[in-house]
Design an enzyme around this catalytic site. Structure first.
Site, PDB file in Angstrom:
ATOM      1  N   GLU A 196      -0.713   6.626  13.207  1.00  0.00           N
ATOM      2  CA  GLU A 196      -0.355   7.793  12.422  1.00  0.00           C
ATOM      3  C   GLU A 196      -0.585   9.081  13.388  1.00  0.00           C
ATOM      4  OE1 GLU A 196      -1.409   9.118   7.917  1.00  0.00           O
ATOM      5  OE2 GLU A 196      -2.767   7.811   9.000  1.00  0.00           O
ATOM      6  N   LYS A 229      -9.360   8.882   1.695  1.00  0.00           N
ATOM      7  CA  LYS A 229     -10.001   7.647   1.880  1.00  0.00           C
ATOM      8  C   LYS A 229     -11.224   7.576   2.304  1.00  0.00           C
ATOM      9  CE  LYS A 229      -5.577   4.787   2.132  1.00  0.00           C
ATOM     10  NZ  LYS A 229      -4.713   6.004   2.361  1.00  0.00           N
ATOM     11  N   HIS A 237     -10.119   2.893  -0.165  1.00  0.00           N
ATOM     12  CA  HIS A 237      -8.615   2.427  -0.086  1.00  0.00           C
ATOM     13  C   HIS A 237      -8.254   1.467  -1.263  1.00  0.00           C
ATOM     14  CE1 HIS A 237      -4.820   1.124   1.105  1.00  0.00           C
ATOM     15  NE2 HIS A 237      -4.775   1.067   2.419  1.00  0.00           N
ATOM     16  N   PHE A 272       1.122  -3.032   4.474  1.00  0.00           N
ATOM     17  CA  PHE A 272       1.395  -4.291   4.845  1.00  0.00           C
ATOM     18  C   PHE A 272       2.801  -4.856   4.588  1.00  0.00           C
ATOM     19  CE2 PHE A 272      -3.218  -6.209   4.667  1.00  0.00           C
ATOM     20  CZ  PHE A 272      -3.676  -5.632   5.795  1.00  0.00           C
ATOM     21  N   HIS A 291      -2.464   8.844   5.556  1.00  0.00           N
ATOM     22  CA  HIS A 291      -2.857   7.630   5.361  1.00  0.00           C
ATOM     23  C   HIS A 291      -4.703   7.412   5.573  1.00  0.00           C
ATOM     24  CE1 HIS A 291      -2.234   3.664   3.849  1.00  0.00           C
ATOM     25  NE2 HIS A 291      -2.705   3.080   4.859  1.00  0.00           N
ATOM     26  N   CYS A 345       0.713  -1.264   0.132  1.00  0.00           N
ATOM     27  CA  CYS A 345       0.085   0.151   0.110  1.00  0.00           C
ATOM     28  C   CYS A 345       0.841   1.022  -0.035  1.00  0.00           C
ATOM     29  CB  CYS A 345      -0.935  -0.002   1.133  1.00  0.00           C
ATOM     30  SG  CYS A 345      -2.058  -1.462   1.090  1.00  0.00           S
TER      31      CYS A 345
END
Length: 427
Positions: A325, A346, A351, A410, A314, A174
């Protein structure tokens, strides 16, 4: 304060092309974001009823209306179709076609999942709907090999821009959308190219993807409210909504762009990536690795935390990410973290895995271009642990000279990239 320029070649953005949830094109993308509208809905491309999470942000994409031929539509996976359509827009926007040297032109394509939809479909065919353990590839389409290798997408993009310089693929989950742009910038800074077509694409809204995220409960089960299902930094959030899309950019050496009179959206001033070496899917609450990536990106940009005018987060709408975050911003930006506006797009476009960071990079450049901070949609009940200025619901008009955009992926990947307005002095 910005430090002294180190004399390295500088990289600017001169073209933007977008295929995003909702209508296709950069203009439609920006209008959706600044209006605070959401593109999340019940999945329409297959029957989602067997799954826990049945919502996603889908692109209203008609490949024929987008200018693809019947042959291209049959041959290319949806991911490659998105990439080519976005690239065409970026090239038209930049005006670079026909004036660049092929040897000094390159391509970098990013993706997390590659040709998911076509692979999913073809596996069902060659395995007789999963009944056969030994598959028979004779029943697959002639393009099956292309679906296995994401480099096929980079090849199509290279032919499109007539690139004879460096061409490659970046796949870091990602964070791919940031990492691929950073790698393309490095190639320009290292004098391997003057012009790079770079960006990321993913079209992974498929049964196999939905099943995988269902298994780890990462996606939202808020199926009765698809328009408000993605709620970054909200106390009621319960997972992200899948998305799809692509964003492609023309990146140029700054003097090259100035000589040909190109419009410059922003300069890419710094980047850094780190890994937490902790968990395939988990994040530490302290946010140390993201904070370190931000600090190094600022250092390479010759900037202090106070120089950042907007943070494109993010903001995946999972509790562990949003808190991780928030901690990272506080550690890296200090007291300025409480003053700088932050938002997550997002909340509106879902996403889209490897592609979403490229879409967020586009939003960051457009925020500088238009002096508007896009909002975080669906943020009605702020999480007390996420106590920064997360710009809820409504876009904010203000001058944006610099943007920090960040990503988590990930595998423990953490990336940060900094953009600045073209007139931003580094001396």
């Amino acid at each position: 304060m910005v430090g002294v320029d180190d004399g390295r070649r500088r990289v600017v953005v001169t073209g933007i092309g977008v295929v995003a949830p909702g209508e296709v094109g950069t203009k439609a993308f920006w209008e959706l974001l600044t209006a605070g509208r959401t593109a999340t809905r019940t999945i329409s491309t297959f029957d989602p009823s067997p799954f826990r999470s049945r919502v996603a942000a889908e692109c209203d994409f008609d490949p024929q209306a987008a200018g693809l031929t019947q042959r291209q539509i049959r041959q290319w996976d949806r991911t490659a179709q998105f990439a080519v359509v976005a690239a065409r827009e970026a090239l038209d926007d930049s005006g670079v076609s026909g004036v660049n040297d092929p040897i000094r032109t390159g391509v970098m394509a990013g993706t997390a999942c590659g040709m998911t939809i076509s692979l999913d479909r073809e596996f069902a065919v060659v395995s007789d709907e999963g009944r056969e353990r030994l598959v028979d590839d004779a029943h697959g389409v002639p393009y099956l090999y292309d679906y296995f290798v994401p480099s096929s997408m980079a090849t199509e993009l290279a032919w499109l821009v007539e690139a004879e310089g460096p061409v490659g693929v970046v796949s870091t989950g990602c964070t791919s959308g940031i990492d691929v742009i950073a790698h393309a910038c490095d190639l320009i800074r290292d004098d391997a190219a003057d012009v790079m077509l770079a960006g990321a694409s993913d079209a992974a809204i498929s049964p196999i993807t939905v099943a995988c995220f269902d298994a780890i409960k990462a996606t939202t089960p808020r199926n009765d409210e698809p328009e408000s299902a993605s709620r970054p930094f909200d106390l009621t959030r319960n997972g992200f909504a899948l998305g799809e899309g692509a964003a492609m950019f023309v990146l140029e050496e700054r003097e090259h762009a100035i000589r040909r009179g190109a419009h410059i959206y922003a300069e890419v001033t710094g980047y850094a990536g780190r890994c937490n070496s902790y968990s395939m899917t988990g994040l530490r609450v302290d946010g140390n690795e993201m904070a370190e990536a931000i600090r190094v990106a600022l250092d390479r940009s010759r900037m202090n935390p106070e120089d950042i005018g907007y943070v494109n987060a993010h903001g995946s709408a999972t509790k562990q990410n949003d808190r991780h975050e928030t901690a990272a911003f506080k550690k890296s930006l200090g007291d300025h973290a409480y003053r700088v506006p932050v938002s997550s797009i997002k909340s509106m476009i879902g996403h889209s895995l490897g592609a979403v960071c490229a879409l967020e990079f586009a939003a960051s450049a457009l925020a500088i271009e238009h002096s508007v901070v896009p909002p975080t949609a669906n943020l009605h009940v702020p999480d007390p642990e996420c106590d920064l200025d997360y710009v809820p619901l409504v876009a904010r008009e203000q001058r944006v000279r610099t943007v920090l955009s960040v990503a988590s992926g990930f595998g423990g990947f953490q990336s940060a990239i900094v953009l600045a307005e073209p007139e931003w002095s580094r001396g």
